[in-house]
Design an enzyme around this catalytic site. Structure first.
Site, mmCIF file in Angstrom:
data_model
loop_
_atom_site.group_PDB
_atom_site.id
_atom_site.type_symbol
_atom_site.label_atom_id
_atom_site.label_comp_id
_atom_site.label_asym_id
_atom_site.label_seq_id
_atom_site.Cartn_x
_atom_site.Cartn_y
_atom_site.Cartn_z
ATOM 1 C CG ASP A 1 -0.179 8.969 -2.855
ATOM 2 O OD1 ASP A 1 -1.137 8.178 -2.878
ATOM 3 O OD2 ASP A 1 -0.292 10.184 -2.611
ATOM 4 C CG HIS B 1 -2.322 10.522 0.249
ATOM 5 N ND1 HIS B 1 -2.644 11.023 -0.989
ATOM 6 C CD2 HIS B 1 -3.146 11.116 1.139
ATOM 7 C CE1 HIS B 1 -3.633 11.881 -0.856
ATOM 8 N NE2 HIS B 1 -3.957 11.952 0.423
#
Length: 117
Positions: free
Chosen positions: A64, A61
């Site tokens: 992340d 993501h």
């Protein structure tokens, strides 16, 4: 035809906690800061693991791999810097990105759904 991948969030950002307990994972390469330097250390550690295990694909993501900043411009700049770093690691190791998506669930701004607030 299914491709196995390592999810960056679960493997390098998750803390090992659950609804019944505290975090149990400590990573020596991660100083827990939201700095670009720390994000790069996480990525370097990830690609080291990918190559040691023969992993061909990974996923992530946006939040992340790159920290959110105080403005959208700064956030996008941080993501751009990390994309450049990840691309260089991919070229160096041959590990490929299977998919990337946006984290539209963890920030309070998304409490009523990703596109409703």
């Amino acid at each position: 035809w299914l491709r196995f991948s390592v999810c960056f969030w679960h493997t390098f950002r998750g803390k090992g906690s659950d609804p019944f307990g505290f975090p149990t994972i400590s990573r020596p390469f991660d100083d827990e800061s939201d700095s670009i330097e720390n994000a790069k250390r996480r990525a370097n550690a990830a690609f080291e693991l990918f190559t040691k295990l023969g992993i061909e694909y990974y996923t992530f993501h946006d939040r992340d791999v790159a920290p959110e900043r105080s403005t959208l411009k700064e956030t996008n700049e941080a993501l751009d810097e990390m994309v450049t770093h990840l691309k260089s690691l991919q070229e160096k190791t041959g590990v490929k990105l299977l998919w990337a998506t946006q984290n539209l669930f963890s920030h309070p701004r998304y409490m009523n759904g990703a596109f409703t607030n």
